[in-house]
Every structure is written in structure tokens, then in C-alpha cells.
Design an enzyme around this catalytic site. Structure first.
Site, PDB file in Angstrom:
ATOM      1  N   CYS A   1       3.462   4.100  -0.529  1.00  0.00           N
ATOM      2  CA  CYS A   1       3.159   3.665   0.838  1.00  0.00           C
ATOM      3  C   CYS A   1       3.350   4.827   1.817  1.00  0.00           C
ATOM      4  CB  CYS A   1       4.058   2.490   1.221  1.00  0.00           C
ATOM      5  SG  CYS A   1       3.971   2.016   2.955  1.00  0.00           S
TER       6      CYS A   1
ATOM      7  N   CYS B   1       6.061   4.189   4.399  1.00  0.00           N
ATOM      8  CA  CYS B   1       7.390   4.288   3.780  1.00  0.00           C
ATOM      9  C   CYS B   1       7.813   5.738   3.643  1.00  0.00           C
ATOM     10  CB  CYS B   1       7.384   3.615   2.411  1.00  0.00           C
ATOM     11  SG  CYS B   1       6.977   1.858   2.438  1.00  0.00           S
TER      12      CYS B   1
END
Length: 819
Positions: A88, A91
Site C-alpha cells: 500500500c 502505508c
């Protein structure tokens, strides 16, 4: 809620005023112990989740299927968990913020812990599904003593501001329902009644009162920052507490005061009224120590607890003794663990030595040695080098003038209160800080030259492998961003502070030298500043000049250094003693070989006997020649030197020698075990006779040779007289007594013939002796004599028995009767 109600609630929550509530913690000893064990396990043995965005060195607990229940369920500490996916992008962008938050609230343990789980890993998908995770990153807050069916509370993390996230954690802690978790200190504002009776119910040494506004978080942050320290308690006083504020005369908010048992109020002196400065100043108060750490020891105790006397020093200076001690340990201890240096390790060593030879600000004798080592490695053509070859240069075995590296460790600025604290790790950090600064001041061309050498050395040689792994992680993350010499200096400084933050409170921390964010405000006030929101900020514009000055060669102190003349004298003494030890070892080895040879070959070989006998003949030759008179016939050079000529005595001599050599050989017969040669019984009489016979023969031969050389050979001249019958040119003797010379030649030939016959007889005797040795199968003459006697006696016994039975069994003749 009114102030009185909140005060009563706070009084019920706390059993004591210190930051630790040991009385209430005893209610949950098993749970706390279990969590502590799991925490240590996660830090020391990270799981497969470490392959994600976080590692154990980030001070984030790595969750997995195996440990998630023990960390979250019924834990004594609150836990903030990030559920993320390593693929991600958001992230990945948020991970530095989360790492910064973990580092910022490190001191808040065990009240709050930070954890993370990689939902992209196959083994963690079941965990994430169980908590209903559908998007990434998702952050949840788990209160202390959460139930097994708890899925946590949503935690808003839309911002990347660590300060905001920190404040939200405090809000979550205060929302905890009764009973108040014992691991968390009281965060409620204090009251006049509590302050008046504080020292009656508590045994702490210092009470810090932080006066602030109602919206301020400084008091609660400092309270949590001091959670791991003893002998100090922190309470926050709101500006709305007018009675207490007026009584104490406080007019500035925020401000920090120390309240004494006598009721005196003293303002805490700090450069800036902010959280970081309050926490640092309170942690340095007298008697304040980290929980579980011993009190700082005094100078008298240090002299008794260390292996060598304590050396007083200035904590704000760098000492050359530390740098030289680091070089000694690095090159003579750590590198010595590699007996053969090759491949990547050899490349790392070459870079390390090259940087040292270029930038180390050492004394002339040390720099001369570093250049010698650098020259050795540069001229190394192979792909490997033994440490023994490197050690010869380090010890200056060639005795080059004014070249030496002091042996032994003499720590000064890197001393520790215990022999196992600080020292070499401190010296290594100091060494590389100095090298980066020297490269900057010397105008180096490669910004990453020193940092790359440090990275490679730590990776290949540094003994603490966990430390090497953590440093490699930091280098992988951001070393590529270093593009100037100034940024190299600042990069190493910032990473050193990051390590200090991670290891603060660790078992390796020296209580006399706690790991702090360096330089402290008292050493460099201008290096510290704050942002508009009151957060601490490093002023790198001031930090860089400070580092360049602090680690410059002109600022390094030479106290406690050993004199160069003493170093060189010790080096010469060591070299002389090594030479003596080497010679003694060679003598011992030579004697050992001689002893082994004498055991394996007890009797000297024939060539050795001949050499010894020839030496004896040279001493006894003149006397024996006088006794022999004019005897002797053959020339020695014809017997020994001229191998191209075939003489009558050459072959018998070789046969005799061959026979003697073979006489010493051990006969071998399949299936029989022969006795060793040294166990034979020697007939001394025959040995002596044979020895002196051979010796006398050689003396005669030498005498004949010398006399033959002295006798004149007939000299022929070319006669120019033409023979009348043949018409040829003839040869005529030049001397008148030619007939006498012919007689002498006949005599010499007769002597040679006699000598040849003698050698032939000796060879035949030796040949027969050889066959006798083979037939005897290694038995001595005494054994053979006994056997012959036994055979003779047996034969006589058999003969006697034969005659006896023959007479007894002879048929008697019948007598004829007369009629």
C-alpha cells in the site's frame, strides 16, 4: 465534572504519587510478567513480519498469529496497532510517521505500546480478517485489560503530525474506565489538598509542578516521559486553580517548579519552556534514576569497580587516547578474528584502512603505521590475505623507524562505570564522527567515502551482530540521500541520536552516562529550538558548526597518552623477545627432529660413517703416513673423482659399498614379523676389526696417491730426426733414465693389481655376509650359536635313543640242544 470530583477520582486511582504503582501492579503480576516476556521475545527474535515496513529496531512490536492475543488481550498496557499492507502506497508514506511516533513516546512504556501487523503476509490474513480490517492503513486503540472479543477502538490518523497523534493517545488513555490501569500514572490535575499532604504519603525526593492552561498537554506529556524514572513525581496544575496559583505566586504558563517538603517552591531552569526541556532537566535531577538501574556511583567506587584507575576527564571534549584505543581493538582484536581475510571482508578492510590513512588525525608514529598497512593492502594482488601478514605490519616486525600503534586500551572520554559498559562502542562512534569531520575540513571529494567505509566495516567485522544489522537498516533507508560532506556529518549525528533513543534504558546503558539526545542543551544551547506549536526542533544550522568544531583535530586532547619514545622502546623490546623466542623454538624443533631421526635410525648410515672417518683421517693422516713409509700405490683421484674412466678397482669398491649398505637393510619374508634393526646384538670385535681394516685401507690408498703424484712421469718430446728406414717423425724420451721410469710403472701396475684383488676379496666377503644375514632372518650370532648347540644336543639324544632301543630289541639267538 467539577474540580473536586476530578480530584477525588484521581485520589482513588493512585495508590502513591510516584510514577510507578507497584502496590496495585502486584494485583496482576502474572499478566505483567507474561507481557514483559513477550515484549522481550518480540524485540530479540522478530517474526516474519519483520520483512514488512517495520523492524524490531523501530521500537514497534511486530504482531503475528502467534503473539497477537498475548499482546492485545488482557494486557496491562494500552496498545496502538496499525493494520497495514506492505504494498500500500499510503502505508509506505505513513510508516516514517509511525516510526517517529514510536521513538517519541518510547518513555511511555509500559503505559502505552505501539504495534503493527502486515496484512499482506499470507500468515497474517486470518488475523486481519478477524479484526474486520477492510482498508489500509487502519489504526486501532486497545485499552489495558481488553477482553478477548474486543476489536479495538478506531483511532483517527488522518494527519502525519506526530504531536497530534501523541495528543490523541493521551485522550484515549484518559478515557479508560475504572479501575485505572496501574501501569499508567495519574493524568488528572492536582489540587491544593493533595500537594499539602503529598510528602506525608509518598517517599519521593522531588515533586515537579507544571503550571499550564487547560488545553495544554505539556503536563501530561512530561508525566508520561518520567514514567520510567524513580524518585520524582510530576503533577499538573491548571491556571484555573486560582487559589494554588496565587499562593505560589505563579504568573507564567507553562512553567515548571520544584516543590520541597518544607513548602519551598523553586523554578526549574530551562532554556525554553517546552516539554522536551522539562523532561530532560527533571531526568537529570540528583537522585533521579531510571527504574531498575543502579544509582550513579562516585569516584571512589569507580576506582574499585573498574580494572584500572579512573581518569578524570572533560565530558565536552574528545581524547586521542580513546581514538588510539579504538584502533588497537579494531585492528588487533576484531579483525584478528578473521584468520584469512578475503572477498567482501578484504574489500571492507581496504576501504577502512584507506580512510584511516587519509583522514585520521593521529600522531606521526601512528600515521606512519597506518600508511604502511594501507600500502600493504593496496599492493595486495591476490584475492585474500592472512591476518598473520597484516599483524606483522601492525607490530612493525620490519622495525621501520618511527612507526608504531600503541598496544592496549586506555579509555578516557569513553570510560564506563563498569568494565563492560561504553568503551569500544563509544570509541567507534567517536572515531567515525571524527573521520567525517576531518573529511569535511580536508575538502574530500566523495561525500559517502567515510560512511561507506564505516558501513562495510561494521557489516564485515563489528562483533555485535545485532548492532551491525540495525546500522545496516539505517544505512539502507537513507544513506543514499547523503550528497555533500556536510550532510554526511549530519547523517551520522542524527543516526547516532536515533540509536541512543532506542537503547535508552537498555541493560547496556551506563547509569553514570545515560543515553541522551546529543548534544544536550547545556553543551550547545543554540542547537535546540522549538517550532511554532512548541515542539522541539534541532537547529541544524547550529549543529553542523558545533560538530565541525567539537571533532576537529585542534580540539582533540592528548591527555593520558603514552610517550612516543616509550611506545617505540616497548616495540623494540617486544621484537627482540619474539626473535629470541623464535630462535629457541627453532632449537627445540631441531633437537626434536634429531631425536626422532636417532630413534628411527639408531645406527649411522654408511655415508655419515665415511665422512666421520675421513675427518679422523685428516687429523691422523700425517702420523700414519710416516708410519707406513713408502707403501701405497693407487691414486685417489682415479678411484673417486674421475667417474668417466673405468678402473679395475672402481667396480669392486662400489660393490663393497653396496654390500655394506644392504647389510643394514632388514630382510623381509612374507608372513613373518622381523625384529627391528635397533634390537640386533652387535659383535663388537668383528665391528671394530672391520672398521679399522677399512680405515687402514683408505689410509694406504691416500698414501699411494700422494706418492704417485710426487713421482715424475716420463716426458716425451718431438724428435725432428727422420727415421731412415721409415721416413717418419719419432718420439724420443727427454730424460736419460727412461728405463728406470718404465720399472716404476711396472711396480705401480703391480700395486694396483694387488689393491684390486684386495677389494674383490672384500666384496666377496661382504656378499657372503649379506646372504648370511638373509638366512639368519635378523637373528644375532649368539642366537645362531645357541641354535646350533641345541640342534647338536638333540641329534646326540636321538642317536643315543636309537642305539638304546636297537640293543634292547635285538632278537636273541636260540640255543641248539645236544642230542
Amino acid at each position: 465534572m467539577g474540580l473536586a470530583a476530578r480530584t477525588g477520582k484521581m485520589a482513588r486511582r493512585c495508590g502513591r504519587a510516584t510514577s510507578r504503582f507497584t502496590v496495585e501492579i502486584q494485583i496482576y503480576p502474572r499478566r505483567i510478567a507474561t507481557f514483559a516476556i513477550w515484549l522481550c521475545f518480540c524485540l530479540l527474535f522478530p517474526s516474519v513480519a519483520e520483512t514488512g515496513l517495520y523492524t524490531a529496531s523501530d521500537q514497534v512490536i511486530l504482531l503475528s498469529q502467534e503473539n497477537i492475543e498475548s499482546v492485545l488481550i488482557n494486557s496491562s498496557a494500552a496498545v496502538l496497532v496499525e493494520f497495514y499492507a506492505s504494498w500500500c502506497g499510503h502505508c509506505i508514506a505513513f510508516s516514517p510517521v509511525y516510526k517517529g511516533l514510536a521513538s517519541d513516546i518510547k518513555e511511555w512504556k509500559p503505559a502505552v505500546n505501539l504495534a503493527a501487523v502486515d496484512c499482506a503476509a499470507e500468515e497474517n490474513r486470518k488475523v486481519c480478517n478477524g479484526f474486520g480490517i477492510r482498508s489500509y492503513p487502519t489504526i486501532k486503540f486497545f485499552h489495558a485489560y481488553s477482553k478477548a472479543d474486543s476489536t479495538g477502538q478506531a483511532f483517527k490518523a488522518s494527519t502525519h503530525d506526530v504531536r497530534v497523534l501523541r495528543h490523541r493517545i493521551i485522550d484515549q488513555l484518559e478515557s479508560h474506565e475504572e479501575p485505572w490501569p496501574p501501569a499508567c500514572p495519574p493524568l488528572e490535575p492536582t489540587s491544593q489538598a493533595e500537594i499539602d499532604s503529598f510528602f506525608e504519603t509518598n517517599s519521593v525526593q522531588h515533586l515537579a509542578l507544571i503550571f499550564e492552561d487547560t488545553k495544554s498537554y505539556i503536563g501530561r506529556e512530561v508525566t508520561l516521559d518520567l514514567l520510567q524514572y524513580e524518585n520524582v513525581a510530576v503533577r499538573r496544575v491548571l491556571s484555573t486553580e486560582e487559589g494554588l496559583v496565587t499562593k505560589l505566586g505563579v504568573t507564567e504558563f507553562p512553567s515548571c517548579y520544584l516543590y520541597s517538603p518544607q513548602g519551598n517552591l523553586t523554578r526549574l531552569k530551562v532554556n525554553i519552556e517546552a516539554r522536551t526541556f522539562y523532561s530532560y532537566a527533571l531526568q537529570r535531577l540528583p537522585g533521579v534514576v531510571r527504574s531498575g538501574k543502579p544509582l550513579p556511583v562516585t569516584l571512589d567506587v569507580l576506582n574499585n569497580s573498574t580494572e584500572e584507575p579512573w581518569r578524570p576527564f572533560n565530558r565536552s571534549r574528545v581524547y586521542m587516547a580513546d581514538l588510539e584505543s579504538t584502533l588497537h581493538y579494531s585492528l588487533r582484536v576484531e579483525v584478528a578474528a578473521h584468520t584469512l581475510i578475503k572477498g567482501e571482508a578484504l574489500t571492507s578492510l581496504k576501504k577502512y584502512i584507506s580512510v584511516l590513512a587519509k583522514y585520521f588525525p593521529g600522531r606521526p608514529v601512528v600515521m606512519s603505521l597506518l600508511k604502511s598497512v594501507n600500502s600493504l593492502l593496496k599492493n595486495q594482488t591476490g584475492d585474500e590475505i592472512s591476518y598473520d601478514a597484516l599483524r606483522e605490519i601492525l607490530d612493525n616486525s620490519a622495525q621501520s623507524p618511527d612507526t608504531a600503534l600503541p598496544e592496549g586500551e586506555r579509555w578516557v572520554g569513553c570510560q564506563g562505570s563498569r568494565p563492560h559498559l561504553r568503551r569500544y562502542p563509544c570509541g567507534m562512534w567517536t572515531l567515525f564522527h571524527t573521520l567525517t569531520v576531518q573529511a569535511k575540513n580536508a575538502g574530500g571529494t566523495d561525500p559517502q567515502e567515510v560512511l561507506s567505509a564505516m558501513r562495510n566495516y561494521v557489516h564485515s567485522f563489528f562483533g555485535c551482530r545485532a548492532c551491525a544489522e540495525h546500522f545496516e537498516i539505517m544505512a539502507t533507508e537513507s544513506l543514499v540521500e547523503v550528497n555533500t560532506l556536510s550532510s554526511a556529518v549530519l547523517w551520522l549525528w542524527s543516526r547516532h541520536n536515533r540509536v541512543n533513543n532506542r537503547l535508552a534504558g537498555d541493560l547496556s546503558e551506563d547509569p553514570n552516562f545515560p543515553k541522551i539526545q546529543w548534544p544536550p542543551p547545556e553543551m550547545c544551547p543554540a542547537c535546540h529550538t522549538v517550532k511554532e506549536n512548541g515542539e522541539h526542533k534541532w537547529s541544524k544550522e547550529q549543529v553542523l558548526p558545533f560538530l565541525l568544531s567539537h571533532f576537529s583535530s585542534s580540539s582533540i586532547l592528548t591527555d593520558y597518552l603514552e610517550d612516543e619514545s616509550q611506545i617505540l622502546a616497548k616495540q623494540r623490546e617486544k621484537h627482540a623477545s619474539q626473535q629470541q623466542a623464535l630462535e629457541a623454538q627453532k632449537r627445540v624443533e631441531r633437537k626434536a627432529r634429531e631425536a626422532l631421526d636417532s630413534m628411527a635410525h639408531p645406527l649411522p648410515s654408511q655415508p655419515a660413517m665415511q665422512e666421520e672417518e675421513e675427518e679422523e683421517e685428516e687429523e691422523e693422516g700425517p702420523q700414519e703416513e710416516e708410519e707406513e713409509g713408502g707403501e701405497g700405490a693407487a691414486a685417489a683421484d682415479e678411484m673417486e673423482g674421475k667417474t668417466s674412466e673405468t678402473t679395475p678397482w672402481a667396480k669392486p669398491e662400489m660393490e663393497v659399498g653396496r654390500g655394506r649398505l644392504q647389510a643394514h637393510r632388514k630382510p623381509s619374508i612374507v608372513g613373518m614379523r622381523m625384529r627391528e634393526l635397533q634390537e640386533d646384538i652387535v659383535d663388537l670385535d668383528s665391528f671394530v676389526n672391520q672398521h679399522y681394516k677399512a680405515k687402514a685401507l683408505r689410509v694406504k690408498q691416500r698414501t699411494l696417491q700422494r706418492k704417485e703424484e710426487q713421482e715424475p712421469w716420463p716426458v716425451f718430446g718431438l724428435g725432428m730426426e727422420l727415421d731412415a728406414g721409415l721416413g717418419m717423425v719419432g718420439l724420443q724420451p727427454m730424460e736419460a733414465d727412461f728405463e728406470q721410469d718404465v720399472g716404476r710403472q711396472r711396480k705401480r701396475l703391480q700395486k694396483r693389481e694387488l689393491t684390486g684383488q684386495y677389494f674383490v676379496e672384500e666384496a666377496e666377503l661382504s656378499h657372503r655376509g649379506r646372504w648370511m644375514t638373509v638366512l639368519s632372518i635378523g637373528f644375532s650370532k649368539v642366537d645362531i650359536s645357541l641354535c646350533v648347540i641345541l640342534y647338536f644336543l638333540s641329534s646326540m639324544c636321538l642317536l643315543a635313543m636309537y642305539l638304546f632301543f636297537k640293543t634292547r630289541l635285538r632278537p636273541r639267538r636260540a640255543k641248539v640242544g645236544l642230542p
